[in-house]
Design a protein around this motif. Sequence first.
Motif, PDB file in Angstrom:
ATOM      1  N   GLY A  41      26.791  53.360  50.017  1.00 62.17           N
ATOM      2  CA  GLY A  41      28.180  53.332  50.699  1.00 62.17           C
ATOM      3  C   GLY A  41      28.050  52.905  52.062  1.00 62.17           C
ATOM      4  O   GLY A  41      29.019  52.215  52.598  1.00 62.17           O
ATOM      5  N   GLN A  42      26.848  53.403  52.853  1.00 64.43           N
ATOM      6  CA  GLN A  42      26.638  53.101  54.329  1.00 64.43           C
ATOM      7  C   GLN A  42      26.442  51.530  54.364  1.00 64.43           C
ATOM      8  O   GLN A  42      27.172  50.868  55.235  1.00 64.43           O
ATOM      9  N   PHE A  43      25.897  50.827  53.519  1.00 63.88           N
ATOM     10  CA  PHE A  43      25.625  49.532  53.928  1.00 63.88           C
ATOM     11  C   PHE A  43      26.970  48.696  53.262  1.00 63.88           C
ATOM     12  O   PHE A  43      27.161  47.606  54.077  1.00 63.88           O
ATOM     13  N   ARG A  44      27.610  49.103  52.429  1.00 65.36           N
ATOM     14  CA  ARG A  44      28.891  48.479  51.874  1.00 65.36           C
ATOM     15  C   ARG A  44      29.900  48.576  53.148  1.00 65.36           C
ATOM     16  O   ARG A  44      30.782  47.782  53.519  1.00 65.36           O
ATOM     17  N   GLY A  45      29.810  49.784  53.799  1.00 63.34           N
ATOM     18  CA  GLY A  45      30.674  49.850  54.918  1.00 63.34           C
ATOM     19  C   GLY A  45      30.461  49.034  55.943  1.00 63.34           C
ATOM     20  O   GLY A  45      31.449  48.892  56.877  1.00 63.34           O
ATOM     21  N   MET A  46      29.385  48.349  56.009  1.00 63.47           N
ATOM     22  CA  MET A  46      28.958  47.510  57.174  1.00 63.47           C
ATOM     23  C   MET A  46      29.637  46.097  56.942  1.00 63.47           C
ATOM     24  O   MET A  46      29.513  45.124  57.840  1.00 63.47           O
ATOM     25  N   VAL A  47      30.255  45.783  55.982  1.00 66.08           N
ATOM     26  CA  VAL A  47      31.024  44.384  55.563  1.00 66.08           C
ATOM     27  C   VAL A  47      32.165  44.177  56.319  1.00 66.08           C
ATOM     28  O   VAL A  47      32.777  45.167  56.296  1.00 66.08           O
ATOM     29  N   TRP A  48      32.202  43.176  57.025  1.00 64.10           N
ATOM     30  CA  TRP A  48      33.499  42.992  57.746  1.00 64.10           C
ATOM     31  C   TRP A  48      34.810  43.262  56.836  1.00 64.10           C
ATOM     32  O   TRP A  48      34.785  42.541  55.762  1.00 64.10           O
ATOM     33  N   ASP A  49      35.664  44.183  57.138  1.00 64.29           N
ATOM     34  CA  ASP A  49      36.764  44.039  56.383  1.00 64.29           C
ATOM     35  C   ASP A  49      36.708  44.338  54.709  1.00 64.29           C
ATOM     36  O   ASP A  49      37.222  43.348  53.984  1.00 64.29           O
ATOM     37  N   ALA A  50      35.855  45.135  54.461  1.00 62.96           N
ATOM     38  CA  ALA A  50      35.282  45.237  53.099  1.00 62.96           C
ATOM     39  C   ALA A  50      36.410  45.429  51.985  1.00 62.96           C
ATOM     40  O   ALA A  50      36.123  44.900  51.150  1.00 62.96           O
ATOM     41  N   ASP A  51      37.348  46.233  52.457  1.00 60.82           N
ATOM     42  CA  ASP A  51      38.331  46.289  51.673  1.00 60.82           C
ATOM     43  C   ASP A  51      39.672  45.409  51.743  1.00 60.82           C
ATOM     44  O   ASP A  51      40.642  45.949  51.186  1.00 60.82           O
ATOM     45  N   GLY A  52      39.333  44.622  52.501  1.00 56.77           N
ATOM     46  CA  GLY A  52      40.639  43.624  52.853  1.00 56.77           C
ATOM     47  C   GLY A  52      41.706  44.111  53.532  1.00 56.77           C
ATOM     48  O   GLY A  52      42.714  43.576  53.648  1.00 56.77           O
ATOM     49  N   SER A 105      50.248  37.159  44.691  1.00 60.85           N
ATOM     50  CA  SER A 105      51.089  38.489  44.594  1.00 60.85           C
ATOM     51  C   SER A 105      50.766  39.565  43.434  1.00 60.85           C
ATOM     52  O   SER A 105      50.464  40.804  43.664  1.00 60.85           O
ATOM     53  N   ALA A 106      50.549  38.869  42.214  1.00 60.49           N
ATOM     54  CA  ALA A 106      50.221  39.826  41.171  1.00 60.49           C
ATOM     55  C   ALA A 106      48.968  40.534  41.228  1.00 60.49           C
ATOM     56  O   ALA A 106      48.929  41.765  40.971  1.00 60.49           O
ATOM     57  N   GLU A 107      47.967  39.944  41.653  1.00 62.41           N
ATOM     58  CA  GLU A 107      46.610  40.367  41.711  1.00 62.41           C
ATOM     59  C   GLU A 107      46.478  41.222  42.862  1.00 62.41           C
ATOM     60  O   GLU A 107      45.764  42.344  42.823  1.00 62.41           O
ATOM     61  N   LEU A 108      47.142  41.045  43.880  1.00 59.96           N
ATOM     62  CA  LEU A 108      47.324  41.878  45.256  1.00 59.96           C
ATOM     63  C   LEU A 108      47.840  43.038  44.884  1.00 59.96           C
ATOM     64  O   LEU A 108      47.527  44.201  45.240  1.00 59.96           O
ATOM     65  N   GLU A 109      48.981  43.062  44.173  1.00 62.19           N
ATOM     66  CA  GLU A 109      49.605  44.233  43.803  1.00 62.19           C
ATOM     67  C   GLU A 109      48.772  45.130  42.995  1.00 62.19           C
ATOM     68  O   GLU A 109      48.662  46.458  43.511  1.00 62.19           O
ATOM     69  N   GLU A 110      47.901  44.651  41.871  1.00 62.61           N
ATOM     70  CA  GLU A 110      47.142  45.459  41.345  1.00 62.61           C
ATOM     71  C   GLU A 110      46.090  46.062  42.039  1.00 62.61           C
ATOM     72  O   GLU A 110      45.554  46.950  42.054  1.00 62.61           O
ATOM     73  N   PHE A 111      45.415  45.075  43.033  1.00 66.51           N
ATOM     74  CA  PHE A 111      44.491  45.493  43.985  1.00 66.51           C
ATOM     75  C   PHE A 111      45.062  46.767  44.846  1.00 66.51           C
ATOM     76  O   PHE A 111      44.190  47.667  45.120  1.00 66.51           O
ATOM     77  N   ARG A 115      43.462  51.003  45.022  1.00 66.61           N
ATOM     78  CA  ARG A 115      42.754  51.449  46.131  1.00 66.61           C
ATOM     79  C   ARG A 115      42.682  52.704  46.291  1.00 66.61           C
ATOM     80  O   ARG A 115      41.454  53.214  46.449  1.00 66.61           O
ATOM     81  N   ASP A 116      43.598  53.744  45.640  1.00 63.36           N
ATOM     82  CA  ASP A 116      43.298  55.229  45.552  1.00 63.36           C
ATOM     83  C   ASP A 116      42.391  55.567  44.646  1.00 63.36           C
ATOM     84  O   ASP A 116      41.651  56.394  45.045  1.00 63.36           O
ATOM     85  N   ARG A 117      42.321  54.901  43.513  1.00 62.55           N
ATOM     86  CA  ARG A 117      41.378  55.190  42.683  1.00 62.55           C
ATOM     87  C   ARG A 117      39.833  54.896  42.961  1.00 62.55           C
ATOM     88  O   ARG A 117      39.126  55.763  42.853  1.00 62.55           O
ATOM     89  N   GLU A 147      35.200  44.961  39.718  1.00 58.73           N
ATOM     90  CA  GLU A 147      36.425  44.591  39.162  1.00 58.73           C
ATOM     91  C   GLU A 147      37.554  44.702  39.901  1.00 58.73           C
ATOM     92  O   GLU A 147      38.530  43.695  39.988  1.00 58.73           O
ATOM     93  N   TRP A 148      37.696  45.746  40.823  1.00 55.67           N
ATOM     94  CA  TRP A 148      38.826  45.970  41.510  1.00 55.67           C
ATOM     95  C   TRP A 148      38.653  44.877  43.023  1.00 55.67           C
ATOM     96  O   TRP A 148      39.544  44.317  43.236  1.00 55.67           O
ATOM     97  N   LEU A 149      37.569  44.710  43.364  1.00 55.90           N
ATOM     98  CA  LEU A 149      37.295  43.699  44.536  1.00 55.90           C
ATOM     99  C   LEU A 149      37.401  42.337  44.135  1.00 55.90           C
ATOM    100  O   LEU A 149      38.196  41.463  44.643  1.00 55.90           O
TER     101      LEU A 149
END
Length: 294
Positions: A41-52, A105-111, A115-117, A147-149
């Motif tokens: 989790g700590q390393f993934r959090g170091m990715v720039w704009d990891a969650d977009g 738009s369709a894929e981004l809506e699913e994305f 996010r909450d999950r 899969e979410w990313l």
Amino acid sequence: MLVLLRISVGWHFYSEGMDKYAAGNFSAAPFFANAKGPMAGQFRGMVWDADGKLRLNEAANQYYWAVYRDQIIAHYGFDEAQTRRAQINYKDAVEQYQWVIAENSAELEEFELGRDRIALLETDESERTLRDGVASLGGQRDTIRREWLGKAAPALSQIDKIWDNYAAAQNAVATPEQADAHASLKLVKPRTGRIDTSVIDGIIPYFDIAVGLCLLLGFFTPIAGLAAAGFLGSVFLSQYPPTTGPSSSNYQLIECMACLVLASTGAGRFAGLDFFLHLIVRKFWYRDEPEIAT
């Protein structure tokens, strides 16, 4: 043997650093994004704009592009025609961004719906413990996250290209004379964390080169060895527990131990500049020491 070990490790760091510097597009983001283990989790959090969140915020993108447009106009001293061209480049980038969002738009809506999950999977300690308690369930959590990313990955990749192309287009407005008088202006990404890959990517090549040169020359070897060991140790921890094969982090662990040996044995004092540094230190350290009465 210590000299050979020091030179081998030093050359490895130096050559890696030069390769990253020459490529000009090195990024640790894929490595951090695929981190596993207790510190994933700590390393993934170091990715720039990891969650977009930043790249999918149209207002934020327009703001940073507009700031860069104004900066580059002042940087090169654009005339009126060049300023209009810079404004056109800005409008083109905005239109390209809007097209990417519409096409995906369709894929981004699913994305966004997922996010909450994903946040629940990352923060709910009871669910995390339950899933990680069974290997298959722990792997399932990582699969869900990948899969979410993956739903946003095509759009985010295209937005990254818009950022790169926009910076290139704005610098291309400068005349050869302006380009000779001023270095190209880089479009700096805003940090999305205290420290992320937008900062790390620029540091690592120089860090590798500096550590490599220090070890090759035997200069400040204990400091260089400890710095190298810390870096390699973090690589090992980001992929813990290690797997077998070419991607195993056992290689980094072995070299980390070698760096600790170099740091603790004064390896730079053998055929290295630390020999002379040690002489200077001893000269001033013991110069005013009183004689022991006999």
